[in-house]
Enzyme design. Structure first.
Site, PDB file in Angstrom:
ATOM      1  N   GLY A 162     -30.644 -36.631  -2.549  1.00 30.37           N
ATOM      2  CA  GLY A 162     -30.110 -37.985  -3.040  1.00 30.37           C
ATOM      3  C   GLY A 162     -30.805 -38.473  -4.411  1.00 30.37           C
ATOM      4  O   GLY A 162     -30.202 -39.280  -5.085  1.00 30.37           O
TER       5      GLY A 162
ATOM      6  N   GLU B  21     -28.680 -36.763  -7.029  1.00 29.62           N
ATOM      7  CA  GLU B  21     -27.614 -37.334  -7.085  1.00 29.62           C
ATOM      8  C   GLU B  21     -27.571 -38.637  -7.846  1.00 29.62           C
ATOM      9  O   GLU B  21     -26.523 -39.006  -8.426  1.00 29.62           O
ATOM     10  CB  GLU B  21     -26.920 -37.456  -5.539  1.00 29.62           C
ATOM     11  CG  GLU B  21     -26.658 -35.940  -4.851  1.00 29.62           C
ATOM     12  CD  GLU B  21     -26.377 -35.916  -3.581  1.00 29.62           C
ATOM     13  OE1 GLU B  21     -25.148 -35.430  -3.234  1.00 29.62           O
ATOM     14  OE2 GLU B  21     -27.300 -36.563  -2.544  1.00 29.62           O
TER      15      GLU B  21
ATOM     16  N   ALA C 263     -33.347 -37.985   0.396  1.00 26.30           N
ATOM     17  CA  ALA C 263     -32.703 -39.124   1.392  1.00 26.30           C
ATOM     18  C   ALA C 263     -33.971 -39.063   2.451  1.00 26.30           C
ATOM     19  O   ALA C 263     -34.768 -37.890   2.858  1.00 26.30           O
ATOM     20  CB  ALA C 263     -31.571 -39.023   2.013  1.00 26.30           C
TER      21      ALA C 263
ATOM     22  N   GLU D 207     -30.020 -29.510   0.200  1.00 26.72           N
ATOM     23  CA  GLU D 207     -29.324 -29.875   1.649  1.00 26.72           C
ATOM     24  C   GLU D 207     -28.841 -28.745   2.602  1.00 26.72           C
ATOM     25  O   GLU D 207     -29.085 -29.025   3.835  1.00 26.72           O
ATOM     26  CB  GLU D 207     -28.132 -30.684   1.350  1.00 26.72           C
ATOM     27  CG  GLU D 207     -28.359 -32.287   0.893  1.00 26.72           C
ATOM     28  CD  GLU D 207     -28.795 -32.314  -0.719  1.00 26.72           C
ATOM     29  OE1 GLU D 207     -28.710 -33.532  -1.116  1.00 26.72           O
ATOM     30  OE2 GLU D 207     -28.953 -31.211  -1.181  1.00 26.72           O
TER      31      GLU D 207
END
Length: 260
Positions: A112, A115, A66, A135
């Site tokens: 992300g 994900e 991200a 993260e």
């Protein structure tokens, strides 16, 4: 459609969505998530599209994570809203599409990015791919479904280790763990995804959409997956694809599914 952060094209009933932010290693920001939502939605609604392939531009990254600069200053409320909105727009949305989605992971798939790949119905990877959920090294946890989908795919223990260590695994390890279905060279990655897509397209799109719904049901809290399977199995009997498929089998010919 006019996109700034992704590329979108349809050829031979395959929609290819390419995240195109090479200077940011294709990192996901709000604008990119919105554009991805619009592209996936358009592809799913296009009756000519039978399979969707999502990949990243360049040779370094599928999606390197991200865009941290967008949320580094967020408070608790804004952080929760960020995760909720992202899930609604993209990650849960992709997982529950009726059109099959293949992630072609070409390089780094971190945070992300992993994900997003895990939200797709299955994954193929290039041999230079690296995957992980880093993260916790930033003082946060995966917020786009990583803590839920990774254990489903590779088991609780392995997922716990990856999340806790913020580590990365290579493509071969991802294959051994069952995180990806196939590993190939970078040059052969999209051709392999397209080859698998062509096999999918031989079959009933209606039946496949119902199969996606039934498989996903097993991973939803409070939902009886067997009951959903029974219901969707029965629903298949009311489709033109079922009539064509069974008739073609009995007549010893190739089925020509109408997709209805």
């Amino acid at each position: 459609m006019d996109f700034q952060n992704i590329l979108f094209q349809v050829n031979n009933s395959i929609a290819q969505i390419t995240i195109n932010r090479p200077s940011k290693l294709n990192a996901l920001n709000k604008a990119t998530i919105q554009e991805l939502h619009e592209a996936f939605d358009a592809a799913d609604k296009d009756k000519a599209v039978r399979v969707i392939i999502v990949t990243g531009s360049g040779e370094k990254a599928f999606v390197a994570g991200a865009d941290i600069s967008e949320f580094a200053h967020f408070d608790v409320e804004n952080g929760s809203k960020l995760a909720q909105k992202g899930q609604e727009l993209l990650f849960d949305f992709v997982e529950n599409l009726s059109t099959p989605v293949i992630a072609a992971v070409n390089g780094f798939a971190l945070g992300g990015g992993l994900e997003l790949a895990m939200a797709c119905h299955f994954r193929v990877a290039s041999d230079n791919a690296k995957m992980g959920l880093p993260e916790t090294s930033l003082g946060v946890i995966p917020g786009y479904g990583g803590t839920q989908r990774l254990p489903q795919l590779i088991g609780k223990g392995r997922a716990m280790e990856l999340v806790m260590t913020a580590g990365m695994i290579d493509a071969q390890t991802a294959l051994n763990y069952g995180l990806v279905n196939h590993v190939t060279t970078q040059d052969d990655l999209l051709p392999l995804a397209e080859k698998i897509a062509s096999k999918i397209m031989r079959n009933s799109s209606v039946a496949i959409s119902k199969a996606i719904k039934a498989v996903n049901a097993n991973f939803k809290d409070g939902v009886d997956g067997f009951a959903v399977e029974i219901e969707e199995f029965g629903n298949c009997f009311g489709t033109e694809d079922f009539t064509e498929g069974t008739t073609a089998f009995l007549e010893k010919r190739k089925a020509d599914f109408p997709g209805k």
